[in-house]
Scaffold this active site. Structure first.
Site, PDB file in Angstrom:
ATOM      1  N   LEU A  33       0.814  -1.218   0.000  1.00  0.00           N
ATOM      2  CA  LEU A  33       0.000   0.000   0.000  1.00  0.00           C
ATOM      3  C   LEU A  33       0.849   1.270   0.000  1.00  0.00           C
ATOM      4  O   LEU A  33       1.943   1.307   0.554  1.00  0.00           O
ATOM      5  CB  LEU A  33      -0.921   0.005   1.222  1.00  0.00           C
ATOM      6  N   HIS A  37      -3.709   4.416  -1.670  1.00  0.00           N
ATOM      7  CA  HIS A  37      -4.612   3.466  -1.006  1.00  0.00           C
ATOM      8  C   HIS A  37      -5.170   4.067   0.289  1.00  0.00           C
ATOM      9  O   HIS A  37      -6.349   3.896   0.609  1.00  0.00           O
ATOM     10  CB  HIS A  37      -3.873   2.168  -0.665  1.00  0.00           C
ATOM     11  N   GLN A 150      -9.580   6.082  -9.225  1.00  0.00           N
ATOM     12  CA  GLN A 150      -9.818   6.401 -10.632  1.00  0.00           C
ATOM     13  C   GLN A 150      -8.586   6.151 -11.496  1.00  0.00           C
ATOM     14  O   GLN A 150      -8.690   6.171 -12.724  1.00  0.00           O
ATOM     15  CB  GLN A 150     -10.269   7.855 -10.770  1.00  0.00           C
ATOM     16  N   ASP A 152      -7.142   3.382 -12.005  1.00  0.00           N
ATOM     17  CA  ASP A 152      -7.530   2.195 -12.778  1.00  0.00           C
ATOM     18  C   ASP A 152      -8.923   2.458 -13.354  1.00  0.00           C
ATOM     19  O   ASP A 152      -9.911   1.861 -12.927  1.00  0.00           O
ATOM     20  CB  ASP A 152      -7.508   0.957 -11.877  1.00  0.00           C
ATOM     21  N   LEU A 186       0.532   7.642  -8.341  1.00  0.00           N
ATOM     22  CA  LEU A 186       1.060   6.670  -7.390  1.00  0.00           C
ATOM     23  C   LEU A 186       0.596   5.274  -7.774  1.00  0.00           C
ATOM     24  O   LEU A 186      -0.563   5.057  -8.116  1.00  0.00           O
ATOM     25  CB  LEU A 186       0.602   6.998  -5.969  1.00  0.00           C
ATOM     26  N   SER A 187       1.528   4.333  -7.736  1.00  0.00           N
ATOM     27  CA  SER A 187       1.242   2.945  -8.094  1.00  0.00           C
ATOM     28  C   SER A 187       2.224   2.046  -7.369  1.00  0.00           C
ATOM     29  O   SER A 187       3.397   2.405  -7.193  1.00  0.00           O
ATOM     30  CB  SER A 187       1.388   2.740  -9.609  1.00  0.00           C
TER      31      SER A 187
END
EC number: 6.3.2.1
Length: 283
Positions: A33, A37, A150, A152, A186-187
């Site tokens: 996370l 998240h 959003q 994804d 962010l990913s």
């Protein structure tokens, strides 16, 4: 915050909360996370009285050669982040708990059309895996509302359609993408990037912002605008998967008459696949 690993424990905890009159919020994740998240969990805590999060790296949504085995598992750090964000209950099942009969004979949930282009074209079966696991989690938790990022965007559209088409009594909230200071979305996969690649990656959001500004200014020659941005992204050293201008709900190719538009991009930087999007509501 309690952590449970079985469906039986999960249902007991949720039933207890619901019997006390609490509204149930849910945030499904795959762990590893980041602050994006945490924003989803915080949003759920604002809208619900009892927040459930799940951490499950779902094998059904990974294709052959994808990063299932190397996807980071960081449970202890994740638990701390969830606690700080306002989570009440973490569901962290094993693969065997989620798919006790194995995955080969598992009933699948498929959302046609929305699943088929964009990420669905290069990741066959991905959205079937997503829809299947999310529908299972929805049945296990039975939340009143659920929050998805959003970032994804196609996944969010697929889940909204599934909930609508299957008459699931769940409110779906899409939370805006959280970005680094330089615009990079962010990913969890950003951690795969080298320092050099990380410095290049914000070109995706720059391209989205430039085409978005042009469309808002009244330029509806989407093919020309797209070609300009594709050239910029490829010149930066990324290998493009897609760059598309679509209608915001059904994800069909956008027309100049559309007021609800989303621009979506996916590209490889080295071996890492990055996605981003920009949603526009035109006057």
């Amino acid at each position: 915050m309690n952590t449970v690993k079985t469906v039986r424990e999960l249902r007991a905890a949720v039933t207890h909360a619901r019997s006390a009159g609490k509204r149930i919020g849910f945030v499904p994740t795959m762990g590893n996370l980041h602050s994006g998240h945490a924003t989803l969990v915080t949003k759920a805590a604002q809208q619900a009285d009892f927040v459930v999060a799940s951490i499950f790296v779902n094998p059904l949504q990974f294709g052959a050669g994808e990063d299932l085995d190397k996807y980071p598992r960081t449970l202890a750090a994740d638990q701390e982040k969830l606690l700080q964000a306002g989570c009440n209950l973490l569901f962290a099942p094993t693969v065997e708990e989620m798919y006790p009969g194995g995955m080969t004979g598992q009933t699948r949930v498929s959302v046609p059309q929305l699943s088929e282009g964009l990420c669905g074209a290069s990741r066959p079966g991905h959205f079937e895996g997503v829809a299947t696991v999310v529908s299972k989690l929805f049945n296990m938790v039975q939340p009143d509302m659920a929050v998805f990022g959003q970032k994804d965007y196609q996944q969010l559209a697929v889940i909204r359609a599934m909930v609508h088409d299957l008459n699931m009594p769940i409110q779906i909230i899409g939370e805006p993408t959280v970005r680094a200071d330089d615009g990079l979305a962010l990913s969890s996969r950003n951690g795969y990037l080298t320092d050099e690649q990380r410095a290049i990656a914000p070109v995706l959001y720059r391209s989205l912002s430039q085409i978005g500004a042009a469309i808002k200014a009244g330029d509806h020659d989407f093919a020309k605008l797209r070609a300009e941005q594709v050239q910029q992204i490829e010149a930066a050293g990324l290998r493009l998967d897609y760059f598309e201008v679509r209608q915001g709900v059904h994800l069909r190719p956008a027309t100049p008459e559309d007021r609800d538009i989303v621009i979506l991009v996916a590209a490889y930087l080295g071996a890492t696949r990055l996605i981003d999007n920009l949603h526009l509501t035109l006057d």
